[in-house]
Write a protein that holds these residues in place. Structure first.
Motif, PDB file in Angstrom:
ATOM      1  N   MET A   1      61.976  65.269  78.961  1.00  0.00           N
ATOM      2  CA  MET A   1      63.374  65.188  79.332  1.00  0.00           C
ATOM      3  C   MET A   1      64.111  64.164  78.457  1.00  0.00           C
ATOM      4  SD  MET A   1      65.491  66.454  81.387  1.00  0.00           S
ATOM      5  CE  MET A   1      67.084  66.159  82.009  1.00  0.00           C
ATOM      6  N   PHE A   2      63.457  63.034  78.228  1.00  0.00           N
ATOM      7  CA  PHE A   2      64.076  61.992  77.410  1.00  0.00           C
ATOM      8  C   PHE A   2      64.301  62.473  75.977  1.00  0.00           C
ATOM      9  CE2 PHE A   2      63.745  58.241  74.645  1.00  0.00           C
ATOM     10  CZ  PHE A   2      64.853  57.544  75.098  1.00  0.00           C
ATOM     11  N   GLY A   3      63.394  63.290  75.463  1.00  0.00           N
ATOM     12  CA  GLY A   3      63.523  63.825  74.109  1.00  0.00           C
ATOM     13  C   GLY A   3      64.706  64.778  73.976  1.00  0.00           C
ATOM     14  N   ILE A   4      64.958  65.565  75.020  1.00  0.00           N
ATOM     15  CA  ILE A   4      66.087  66.499  74.997  1.00  0.00           C
ATOM     16  C   ILE A   4      67.401  65.740  75.016  1.00  0.00           C
ATOM     17  CG2 ILE A   4      67.243  68.319  76.297  1.00  0.00           C
ATOM     18  CD1 ILE A   4      64.466  69.211  77.254  1.00  0.00           C
TER      19      ILE A   4
ATOM     20  N   LEU B   1      67.892  62.621  74.057  1.00  0.00           N
ATOM     21  CA  LEU B   1      67.998  61.913  72.796  1.00  0.00           C
ATOM     22  C   LEU B   1      68.403  62.852  71.662  1.00  0.00           C
ATOM     23  CD1 LEU B   1      67.628  59.160  71.465  1.00  0.00           C
ATOM     24  CD2 LEU B   1      65.261  59.810  70.986  1.00  0.00           C
ATOM     25  N   SER B   2      67.862  64.045  71.663  1.00  0.00           N
ATOM     26  CA  SER B   2      68.217  65.035  70.647  1.00  0.00           C
ATOM     27  C   SER B   2      69.685  65.461  70.783  1.00  0.00           C
ATOM     28  CB  SER B   2      67.309  66.253  70.774  1.00  0.00           C
ATOM     29  OG  SER B   2      67.697  67.243  69.856  1.00  0.00           O
ATOM     30  N   ALA B   3      70.154  65.652  72.002  1.00  0.00           N
ATOM     31  CA  ALA B   3      71.554  66.023  72.220  1.00  0.00           C
ATOM     32  C   ALA B   3      72.491  64.897  71.812  1.00  0.00           C
ATOM     33  CB  ALA B   3      71.775  66.393  73.687  1.00  0.00           C
ATOM     34  N   LEU B   4      72.117  63.667  72.138  1.00  0.00           N
ATOM     35  CA  LEU B   4      72.918  62.519  71.741  1.00  0.00           C
ATOM     36  C   LEU B   4      72.952  62.369  70.222  1.00  0.00           C
ATOM     37  CD1 LEU B   4      74.546  60.082  72.749  1.00  0.00           C
ATOM     38  CD2 LEU B   4      72.410  58.780  72.719  1.00  0.00           C
ATOM     39  N   ASN B   5      71.842  62.597  69.595  1.00  0.00           N
ATOM     40  CA  ASN B   5      71.766  62.530  68.137  1.00  0.00           C
ATOM     41  C   ASN B   5      72.640  63.611  67.501  1.00  0.00           C
ATOM     42  OD1 ASN B   5      71.005  61.706  65.628  1.00  0.00           O
ATOM     43  ND2 ASN B   5      69.013  62.733  65.678  1.00  0.00           N
TER      44      ASN B   5
END
Length: 97
Positions: free
Chosen positions: A1-4, A6-10
């Motif tokens: 969940m944290f990776g998703i 972080l990817s969206a924020l990036n």
């Protein structure tokens, strides 16, 4: 969940930096350069002053003034001169012209 997340924020930050901030800086620099360029041209004396133009127009006879007023030249000449100046400035911008 944290990776998703972080990817969206990036992805959002990359979009903002690439398209919004860079374009804002480029277009602000174009605006600043053109406005300062026009102030330098006006202060350098490359264009005639208003007093010299009005003194040269004072020698036009009344019969010619009738036709100039009939064709509304007093509104058309400043419009054409500003359009030519704008065209000149836009063609000097390397990305646009």
């Amino acid at each position: 969940m944290f990776g998703i997340v972080l990817s969206a924020l990036n992805a959002v930050l990359a979009f903002l930096i690439r398209s919004v901030i860079v374009k804002l800086a480029v277009f602000f620099s174009f605006f600043f350069i053109t406005t300062e360029f026009m102030q330098v041209l006006m202060s350098s004396g490359l264009f005639p002053s208003a007093s010299s133009i009005s003194s040269s127009l004072g020698s036009i006879p009344a019969g010619v003034w009738y036709f100039l007023d009939l064709f509304n030249v007093s509104a058309g000449v400043p419009l054409i001169l500003s359009a030519y100046a704008t065209r000149f400035i836009i063609r000097r911008i390397p990305v646009i012209g």
